[in-house]
Motif scaffolding. Structure first.
Motif, PDB file in Angstrom:
ATOM      1  N   ALA A 451     -65.707 -91.187  10.822  1.00 44.70           N
ATOM      2  CA  ALA A 451     -64.847 -90.789   9.695  1.00 44.70           C
ATOM      3  C   ALA A 451     -63.499 -90.287  10.195  1.00 44.70           C
ATOM      4  N   GLU A 452     -63.537 -89.519  11.308  1.00 43.57           N
ATOM      5  CA  GLU A 452     -62.258 -89.031  11.851  1.00 43.57           C
ATOM      6  C   GLU A 452     -61.377 -90.184  12.305  1.00 43.57           C
ATOM      7  N   GLN A 453     -62.029 -91.186  12.923  1.00 40.43           N
ATOM      8  CA  GLN A 453     -61.246 -92.343  13.366  1.00 40.43           C
ATOM      9  C   GLN A 453     -60.632 -93.067  12.169  1.00 40.43           C
ATOM     10  N   GLU A 454     -61.422 -93.187  11.089  1.00 38.98           N
ATOM     11  CA  GLU A 454     -60.884 -93.827   9.888  1.00 38.98           C
ATOM     12  C   GLU A 454     -59.763 -92.995   9.280  1.00 38.98           C
ATOM     13  N   ILE A 455     -59.938 -91.663   9.316  1.00 36.76           N
ATOM     14  CA  ILE A 455     -58.889 -90.786   8.767  1.00 36.76           C
ATOM     15  C   ILE A 455     -57.618 -90.910   9.588  1.00 36.76           C
ATOM     16  N   VAL A 456     -57.796 -90.966  10.926  1.00 40.32           N
ATOM     17  CA  VAL A 456     -56.610 -91.108  11.780  1.00 40.32           C
ATOM     18  C   VAL A 456     -55.897 -92.418  11.479  1.00 40.32           C
ATOM     19  N   ARG A 457     -56.685 -93.484  11.351  1.00 36.84           N
ATOM     20  CA  ARG A 457     -56.059 -94.769  11.051  1.00 36.84           C
ATOM     21  C   ARG A 457     -55.382 -94.752   9.687  1.00 36.84           C
ATOM     22  N   THR A 458     -56.092 -94.197   8.690  1.00 37.88           N
ATOM     23  CA  THR A 458     -55.513 -94.149   7.344  1.00 37.88           C
ATOM     24  C   THR A 458     -54.269 -93.269   7.319  1.00 37.88           C
ATOM     25  N   SER A 459     -54.339 -92.099   8.000  1.00 38.22           N
ATOM     26  CA  SER A 459     -53.174 -91.217   8.050  1.00 38.22           C
ATOM     27  C   SER A 459     -52.006 -91.907   8.737  1.00 38.22           C
ATOM     28  N   ARG A 460     -52.334 -92.633   9.802  1.00 37.50           N
ATOM     29  CA  ARG A 460     -51.289 -93.359  10.510  1.00 37.50           C
ATOM     30  C   ARG A 460     -50.664 -94.421   9.610  1.00 37.50           C
ATOM     31  N   ILE A 485     -38.612-102.166   9.838  1.00 40.94           N
ATOM     32  CA  ILE A 485     -40.008-102.124   9.385  1.00 40.94           C
ATOM     33  C   ILE A 485     -40.944-102.443  10.547  1.00 40.94           C
ATOM     34  N   CYS A 486     -40.624-103.491  11.313  1.00 39.87           N
ATOM     35  CA  CYS A 486     -41.464-103.833  12.467  1.00 39.87           C
ATOM     36  C   CYS A 486     -41.507-102.679  13.478  1.00 39.87           C
ATOM     37  N   LEU A 487     -40.368-102.052  13.727  1.00 36.41           N
ATOM     38  CA  LEU A 487     -40.314-100.937  14.670  1.00 36.41           C
ATOM     39  C   LEU A 487     -41.154 -99.759  14.183  1.00 36.41           C
ATOM     40  N   LEU A 488     -41.092 -99.443  12.879  1.00 34.17           N
ATOM     41  CA  LEU A 488     -41.870 -98.341  12.342  1.00 34.17           C
ATOM     42  C   LEU A 488     -43.363 -98.643  12.404  1.00 34.17           C
ATOM     43  N   VAL A 489     -43.739 -99.884  12.125  1.00 32.86           N
ATOM     44  CA  VAL A 489     -45.155-100.250  12.185  1.00 32.86           C
ATOM     45  C   VAL A 489     -45.691-100.057  13.599  1.00 32.86           C
ATOM     46  N   VAL A 490     -44.899-100.407  14.617  1.00 27.53           N
ATOM     47  CA  VAL A 490     -45.356-100.280  15.999  1.00 27.53           C
ATOM     48  C   VAL A 490     -45.316 -98.823  16.460  1.00 27.53           C
ATOM     49  N   GLU A 491     -44.207 -98.117  16.200  1.00 30.96           N
ATOM     50  CA  GLU A 491     -44.040 -96.769  16.721  1.00 30.96           C
ATOM     51  C   GLU A 491     -44.897 -95.748  15.983  1.00 30.96           C
ATOM     52  N   HIS A 492     -44.872 -95.768  14.646  1.00 24.70           N
ATOM     53  CA  HIS A 492     -45.580 -94.757  13.860  1.00 24.70           C
ATOM     54  C   HIS A 492     -46.977 -95.228  13.453  1.00 24.70           C
ATOM     55  N   GLY A 493     -47.196 -96.529  13.382  1.00 26.48           N
ATOM     56  CA  GLY A 493     -48.521 -97.012  13.028  1.00 26.48           C
ATOM     57  C   GLY A 493     -49.448 -97.128  14.213  1.00 26.48           C
ATOM     58  N   GLY A 494     -48.911 -97.104  15.437  1.00 27.45           N
ATOM     59  CA  GLY A 494     -49.742 -97.194  16.627  1.00 27.45           C
ATOM     60  C   GLY A 494     -50.268 -98.589  16.907  1.00 27.45           C
ATOM     61  N   GLY A 601     -59.759-103.288  14.089  1.00 28.49           N
ATOM     62  CA  GLY A 601     -58.782-102.210  13.909  1.00 28.49           C
ATOM     63  C   GLY A 601     -58.240-102.074  12.505  1.00 28.49           C
ATOM     64  N   PHE A 602     -58.782-102.859  11.549  1.00 32.14           N
ATOM     65  CA  PHE A 602     -58.256-102.798  10.174  1.00 32.14           C
ATOM     66  C   PHE A 602     -59.437-102.654   9.218  1.00 32.14           C
ATOM     67  N   ASP A 603     -59.744-101.397   8.837  1.00 30.09           N
ATOM     68  CA  ASP A 603     -60.811-101.170   7.868  1.00 30.09           C
ATOM     69  C   ASP A 603     -60.290-101.446   6.467  1.00 30.09           C
ATOM     70  N   PRO A 604     -61.166-101.466   5.447  1.00 28.29           N
ATOM     71  CA  PRO A 604     -60.713-101.805   4.074  1.00 28.29           C
ATOM     72  C   PRO A 604     -59.596-100.911   3.553  1.00 28.29           C
ATOM     73  N   SER A 605     -59.641 -99.609   3.865  1.00 26.20           N
ATOM     74  CA  SER A 605     -58.568 -98.729   3.372  1.00 26.20           C
ATOM     75  C   SER A 605     -57.233 -99.088   4.009  1.00 26.20           C
ATOM     76  N   GLN A 606     -57.261 -99.429   5.324  1.00 26.32           N
ATOM     77  CA  GLN A 606     -56.022 -99.837   5.979  1.00 26.32           C
ATOM     78  C   GLN A 606     -55.508-101.162   5.413  1.00 26.32           C
ATOM     79  N   VAL A 607     -56.443-102.086   5.150  1.00 29.12           N
ATOM     80  CA  VAL A 607     -56.027-103.366   4.570  1.00 29.12           C
ATOM     81  C   VAL A 607     -55.325-103.143   3.235  1.00 29.12           C
TER      82      VAL A 607
END
Length: 811
Positions: A451-460, A485-494, A601-607
């Motif tokens: 759940a923490e991993q999902e939260i981290v991904r979702t928060s990211r 947009i591409c830069l933000l996805v890489v830098e802030h999205g991890g 690396g892409f759960d349903p909430s991230q999708v």
């Protein structure tokens, strides 16, 4: 003691917070008052400057108008000629324009008044006479300063224009003025109300006109009180430099000429010796600050009273709780053993009891189920044996060996079958029968870690969407938006890489890359990630763009559909990817492809969140394109309007705009000159005042226009002085942008053409008559011309008819 300390701390914090809030509000309100005063001063200076420019332009118009010079020269040549004075008056009356100027005076070089409008105008005084002589000597337009004929007379100022004689000799450029025209202005009619008007409601705000009368005197014109105050320069409420242009912007505080404390902002009026001072009493300007001070003080008092009540309540509750704890202590001690035993048996967490050598002595049922050991097997093991074999223990794990009060840490435990799982260990030394034991409560945190991993991904993902939305709001062009947009996805999205491609308008809807940002460093062995030509049409980006659906590859190394690119993805560490369609109302735009370094690396909430990001990006692209189209449309519209305005103003033909019923709405300068009226006068006219109703062609013109929508005809018009003229009128009905019916009229004066046609007709009649008289008598006429030439030569004069020899014999 602690409650008292807490209460005192709260009181100090509340007081300091109230004081800080008051200081901040005071600074903001003070700054707002200063900014408003500066804006009003700028507005008033701009209005006064525009008013001065208009008056000076009137005088310059008189100076350079040849007709005015000719009319003035005629009056000077014939002072008693009523016709000359009337002609000059007719030229000057439109300039006077009702109340625009109080009077107009024509003064000759000797200072005498040649003409005054109205006739009972006071003659020039000493100040005006001096100014007129300076203008006649310099030859330039001058506006005098405010002055009074007598101490009790109202203030006036004049605009003086030198008038030159008409140019007879083009080669003689040096001329001297023959007279001056004085446009006398009553500032109370427009200037003083313009300065006095304050844009916002205020009881004490006003404006002053300030000028330096001499090196040590400053004159204040209070336009509201219609009064002047002259004070010594050193005692002036607002210190002015000797050079009026050196007045610096900035709010000044202090008493004004009334002795009342005010805020004032001074601005020099361009090309004049005036300084405009906008002021407001400090009592009115700082009234909100006083109100804020009372409000903050009241709030602090209320909060302090509330804190005192809470402290009293807490003090009482503390005493009650102490008594309640004393009464319950014995009962808790009695049931403690029963609860511990039940906890050991039925706890949902693993509970272990070990001796000082960390050998397990007791374990609950949950421990047996979690590790897969029987009770006797578990009791033959030590606590460190539950961890998988590896190097030295971590600092947290080493705390199990320390006789400390307690510790909580996370580690990994191993089941009997070799599988591992993350756990959270809470250990404490306990005393039983004077011996020390280690009590451990172990919690399986597998689900929590997931759940923490999902939260981290979702928060990211949420953080990335937030940053991207800010970028979408601030974006100015499309290419920068995609790169950002591409830069933000890489830098802030991890993520490892973000890639945007646009759909090509070909048969397969192939995707052309337009932006790409990746986290891995540049590598000399291979370039940017590319799909390749061998699998065009089947890669995730093109599939996503073609079908308009999200494509997710959860494991790039084991997904058969991703086989052509597995080697390149493995080198770069791309473990999974998602391709998101970019869609607009007009159709597919392209795709946003994101690579992750984690498998699945892409759960349903991230999708779902990344789908929102793709929709926002598609909207931003469409919005930027729409903005570009709107800017192009707006630029085209402004250019069209500018061309029409230039055509309207510079046209040599008269142009009128009216309602279909005949009420005039606008007129260009050519129309004003044609009809001898100002634009304001024409707007008050009906078309029947300009078109001769006795001309039957006029009514036929309107009927034909209403029937056909546009028509051209010649009709008779009437000027402002009653004179008639022939004109060619082209009129059209149309609908403006607001949906209102309007009528345009383009008028051309054909009086000269008509007169030329009549002259040509008269010459034709004369030629026809002469031709009829001389037909058949050519020889006799030739003899008469010869005789006339002979007589003139005999008299010593030149021959009259060229080509006829006077010595030729007559028959």
């Amino acid at each position: 003691m602690r409650v008292s300390l807490f209460a005192g701390t709260i009181a100090v914090v509340v007081t300091l917070a109230g004081l800080g809030y008051y200081r901040n509000e005071r600074a903001e309100l003070r700054g707002a008052s200063w900014r408003e005063l500066g804006a009003v001063a700028d507005l008033k200076v701009r209005q006064v400057t525009e008013w001065r420019t208009e008056r000076m332009n009137d005088a310059r118009f008189l100076r350079r108008t040849p007709a005015v010079g000719e009319a003035v020269a005629a009056v000077l040549a014939q002072p008693n000629s009523a016709a000359a004075r009337t002609a000059l008056s007719e030229l000057l009356e439109p300039i006077k324009g009702g109340d625009r100027y109080e009077s107009i005076i024509v003064v000759d070089r000797q200072g005498g008044v040649c003409l005054a409008i109205p006739a009972d105008t006071n003659p020039p005084g000493r100040i005006l006479t001096t100014a007129v002589q300076a203008v006649l000597a310099g030859g330039e337009v001058v506006m005098t300063d405010l002055h009074r004929r007598t101490p009790l007379a109202p203030a006036h100022l004049e605009v003086i224009a030198p008038i030159f004689a008409p140019v007879r000799d083009r080669g003689n450029a040096a001329r001297e003025p023959i007279a001056a025209i004085v446009l006398r202005i009553d500032p109370a009619q427009y200037l003083f109300p313009l300065i006095d008007t304050w844009p916002t409601p205020s009881a004490t705000a006003s404006s002053l006109l300030v000028r330096r009368e001499a090196a040590d005197r400053v004159v204040f014109h209070d336009v509201r009180q219609r009064s002047e105050i002259s004070v010594a320069g050193a005692a002036a409420p607002f210190a002015l430099p000797q050079d009026i242009r050196r007045v610096t912007p900035g709010v000044r505080e202090g008493p004004d000429h009334r002795g009342v404390p005010v805020l004032a902002e001074a601005r020099p009026v361009a090309d004049s010796g005036w300084v405009l001072v906008a002021k407001i009493d400090q009592a009115e300007a700082y009234a909100p600050i006083r109100y804020t001070a009372w409000k903050v003080a009241g709030t602090v008092v209320v909060v302090l009273l509330a804190v005192a009540g809470v402290v009293a309540y807490l003090w009482r509750m503390r005493n009650e709780q102490a008594l309640r704890r004393t009464l319950q202590a014995e009962r808790k001690a009695r049931v403690l053993a029963e609860r511990v035993a039940m906890l050991m048996r039925h706890a949902n967490d693993i509970v272990l009891l070990a001796d000082h050598d960390l050998r397990i002595l007791e374990a609950n049922d949950r421990a047996l189920a979690a590790y897969g050991y029987a009770q006797d097997e578990l009791q033959r093991r030590r606590v460190p044996d539950l961890r998988p074999p590896r190097g030295a223990a971590t600092p947290d794990e080493a705390m199990e060996h320390r006789p400390v009060d307690g510790a909580v840490f996370e580690t990994v435990h191993q089941r009997k079958d070799g599988r591992t799982f993350p756990v959270e260990v809470s250990c404490r030394l306990v005393s039983l029968d004077d011996r020390k034991y280690l009590l451990e409560i172990v919690r399986d945190i597998t689900e929590r870690k997931r759940a923490e991993q999902e939260i981290v991904r979702t928060s990211r993902a949420l953080r990335t969407i937030s940053r991207c939305n800010q970028t979408l709001v601030r974006a100015q062009n499309e290419s920068d938006l995609l790169e950002a947009i591409c830069l933000l996805v890489v830098e802030h999205g991890g993520y490892r890489m973000a890639w945007v491609g646009y759909v090509e308008q070909d048969a397969g809807l192939s995707v052309r890359p337009v932006a790409q940002v990746r986290s891995e460093p540049e590598h000399p062995e291979f370039g940017p990630f590319a799909w390749g030509e061998e699998a065009r049409g089947s890669n995730p980006a093109e599939t996503c763009a073609r079908t308009g659906t999200v494509v997710v590859c959860r494991d790039t190394q084991h997904d058969p559909a991703f086989a052509p690119w597995q080697a390149d993805a493995a080198r770069r560490g791309y473990a999974s990817l998602i391709a998101l369609p970019l869609r607009s109302v007009a159709g597919p735009l392209g795709a946003l492809v994101i690579f992750s370094g984690e498998v699945d690396g892409f759960d349903p909430s991230q999708v779902a969140l990344l789908g929102e990001l793709a929709d926002d990006l598609a909207y931003g692209i469409a919005n930027l394109r729409g903005q570009m189209e709107r800017r192009r449309t707006e630029a085209s519209r402004r250019e069209s309007e500018a061309r029409f305005a230039r055509l309207f103003e510079l046209s040599v033909d008269a142009i009128l705009e009216s309602e279909p019923g005949g009420h005039l709405l606008a007129a260009n300068p050519a129309a004003c000159a044609l009809f001898g009226r100002t634009e304001e006068e024409l707007r008050r006219c009906h078309r029947n005042e300009l078109f001769d109703p006795a001309d039957p062609r006029t009514e036929a013109l309107w009927e034909e226009r209403d029937r056909r929508g546009c028509v051209k005809a010649e009709v008779t018009l009437r000027r402002g002085d009653g004179a008639s003229l022939e004109a060619e009128v082209s009129t059209t009905l149309y609908t403006d942008a607001a949906g209102r019916r309007r009528c345009s009229m383009i008028i051309r004066d054909v009086t000269g053409r008509k007169q030329g046609e009549q002259a040509l007709a008269a010459q034709l009649v004369e030629l026809q008559r002469w031709h009829a008289v001389t037909l058949g008598r050519e020889q006799r006429i030739l003899e008469l011309k010869t005789e006339i030439n002979r007589l003139l030569v005999a008299a010593g004069q030149p021959a009259r008819y060229a080509g006829v020899d006077p010595a030729a014999p007559s028959s």
